[in-house]
Scaffold this motif. Structure first.
Motif, short mmCIF file in Angstrom:
data_model
loop_
_atom_site.label_atom_id
_atom_site.label_comp_id
_atom_site.label_asym_id
_atom_site.label_seq_id
_atom_site.Cartn_x
_atom_site.Cartn_y
_atom_site.Cartn_z
N VAL A 91 34.07 -7.53 -35.02
CA VAL A 91 34.21 -7.27 -33.58
C VAL A 91 33.67 -5.88 -33.23
O VAL A 91 34.12 -4.87 -33.78
CB VAL A 91 35.69 -7.36 -33.14
N ARG A 92 32.69 -5.84 -32.32
CA ARG A 92 32.24 -4.57 -31.75
C ARG A 92 32.54 -4.62 -30.28
O ARG A 92 32.62 -5.68 -29.69
CB ARG A 92 30.73 -4.39 -31.96
N VAL A 99 30.30 -9.19 -29.57
CA VAL A 99 30.01 -8.01 -28.76
C VAL A 99 30.84 -8.15 -27.50
O VAL A 99 30.51 -8.93 -26.60
CB VAL A 99 28.50 -7.92 -28.42
N LEU A 100 31.96 -7.45 -27.47
CA LEU A 100 32.87 -7.55 -26.32
C LEU A 100 32.54 -6.44 -25.33
O LEU A 100 32.36 -5.29 -25.71
CB LEU A 100 34.33 -7.42 -26.77
N ILE A 101 32.44 -6.80 -24.06
CA ILE A 101 32.13 -5.81 -23.04
C ILE A 101 33.35 -5.65 -22.15
O ILE A 101 33.75 -6.60 -21.46
CB ILE A 101 30.95 -6.26 -22.14
N SER A 105 32.78 0.99 -29.94
CA SER A 105 33.37 0.91 -31.28
C SER A 105 32.46 1.65 -32.25
O SER A 105 31.25 1.72 -32.05
CB SER A 105 33.49 -0.56 -31.70
N GLU A 106 33.05 2.21 -33.31
CA GLU A 106 32.22 2.93 -34.29
C GLU A 106 31.40 1.90 -35.05
O GLU A 106 31.84 0.79 -35.29
CB GLU A 106 33.08 3.67 -35.32
N HIS A 150 38.93 -4.75 -33.14
CA HIS A 150 37.88 -4.10 -33.94
C HIS A 150 38.46 -3.56 -35.24
O HIS A 150 37.83 -3.66 -36.31
CB HIS A 150 37.26 -2.97 -33.12
N LYS A 151 39.67 -3.02 -35.17
CA LYS A 151 40.33 -2.48 -36.37
C LYS A 151 40.61 -3.60 -37.36
O LYS A 151 40.43 -3.44 -38.57
CB LYS A 151 41.67 -1.83 -35.96
#
Ligand code: UDP
Ligand code: MG
Length: 308
Positions: free
Chosen positions: A62-63, A38-40, A305-306, A56-57
């Motif tokens: 990765v969110r 969970v990246l902020i 992120s989706e 994320h892609k």
């Protein structure tokens, strides 16, 4: 749900983020492949958000969420904990100063279920003045607040879901996470690591932000400074009373002479100094209450992120 969430607050970390993800993934995969990041993005002004999108892609583990502006690391950690879905959650810095090699050991300790959290502290701090000031601050904070914060404590900690949920119950606006970790309790196992120099990027702390952070810690978890102002006030009343007795006595015995002007000025300055100091302490608490009462959001999200 997954087994482990890795929460990483990032502010202008374009130089290290990819290296971080590579290094940590390698280590974590030795214990579990059921994990997520969970990246902020704390309102970074560089390419941090672009890198997050790319990560994320590339890797569905990765969110990310991106704040509408810089809200500070404390807000970042809160948001990360809130977004995390893991049974265990680890909070760590993006700059690899929190030794990822400790992750398997932390994970194993939590798996044994004896401890609900594993925290890391610096063994010896080589940062000179800043290190010494920080140690002094933690000692003072422990004395004033009765919390068991440790010298050299970092925001590097793995917790179980129960502890994370308890932290999320503390919705205060003025956040001091080290104090919150200690406040919620739970059994914590302490590990030690060497002081690691930041290899990439630069520290985001300035003298001003460090002072603000220390004030946050003290006023957030102790009301003893308010007592200090009463004690100082009382002390000065006493001194003034003794002075009055001496002056009256001297005037009666030796008569009045136009002297003592410097003493007068000194007393005046001293007393108004103490008064202002006490007002300052009260103001500090009042301003905190003001912000809490407003009940503002701790952070605002610009993009995320989706979901999978
Ligand atoms: N950080 C953040 N928001 C801020 C400042 C810092 O999210 O306003 C993050 C930063 O990207 C890093 C961590 O907090 O991942 C620790 O910051 P830094 O390395 O600058 O602190 P230091 O290690 O010098 O204490
Ligand atoms: Mg750092």
């Amino acid at each position: 749900m997954c087994k482990l969430s890795i929460v990483v607050p990032c502010y202008n970390e374009e130089e290290v983020l990819e290296t971080f993800e590579k290094t940590v993934s390698q280590i974590v995969e030795s214990v579990t492949d059921d994990y997520e990041y969970v990246l902020i993005d704390d309102g970074s002004k560089d390419k941090t958000l672009n890198i997050m999108r790319a990560l994320h892609k590339k890797n569905r583990k990765v969110r990310y969420i991106s704040f509408s502006r810089n809200f500070g690391k404390e807000a970042g950690m809160y948001a990360g904990l809130k977004e995390s879905k893991g049974d265990y959650v680890v909070v760590m810095d993006a700059d690899l100063q929190h030794d990822p090699k400790l992750l398997p050991e932390m994970f194993k300790i939590l798996e044994e279920k004896e401890y609900q959290s594993v925290a890391v502290r610096r063994k010896d701090r080589k940062e000179g003045l800043r290190g010494r000031c920080s140690n002094l601050f933690f000692k003072l904070l422990s004395k004033l607040s009765g919390l068991s914060t440790k010298p050299g404590e970092m925001d590097y900690r793995m917790m179980n879901r129960n502890m994370v949920n308890s932290i999320l119950e503390m919705k205060e606006y003025n956040r001091f996470t080290k104090g919150i970790f200690s406040f919620v309790g739970f059994d914590t196992k302490w590990l030690e690591q060497e002081d690691i120099k930041r290899e990439l990027g630069t520290t985001k702390w300035t003298l001003k932000s460090l002072i603000k952070y220390s004030m946050e810690g003290i006023t957030g978890f102790s009301t003893k400074p308010l007592v200090l102002s009463s004690i100082l006030g009382l002390l000065f009343c006493l001194i003034a009373f003794v002075l009055i007795v001496i002056i009256v006595f001297k005037t009666i015995v030796f008569g009045e002479a136009v002297r003592g002007y410097p003493t007068l000025i000194c007393c005046l300055f001293l007393c108004s100094g103490v008064q202002l100091f006490c007002f300052g302490i009260m103001g500090e608490y009042l301003s905190k209450m003001y912000l809490e009462v407003k009940n503002r959001p701790i952070y605002l999200v610009k993009e995320r992120s989706e979901e999978k």
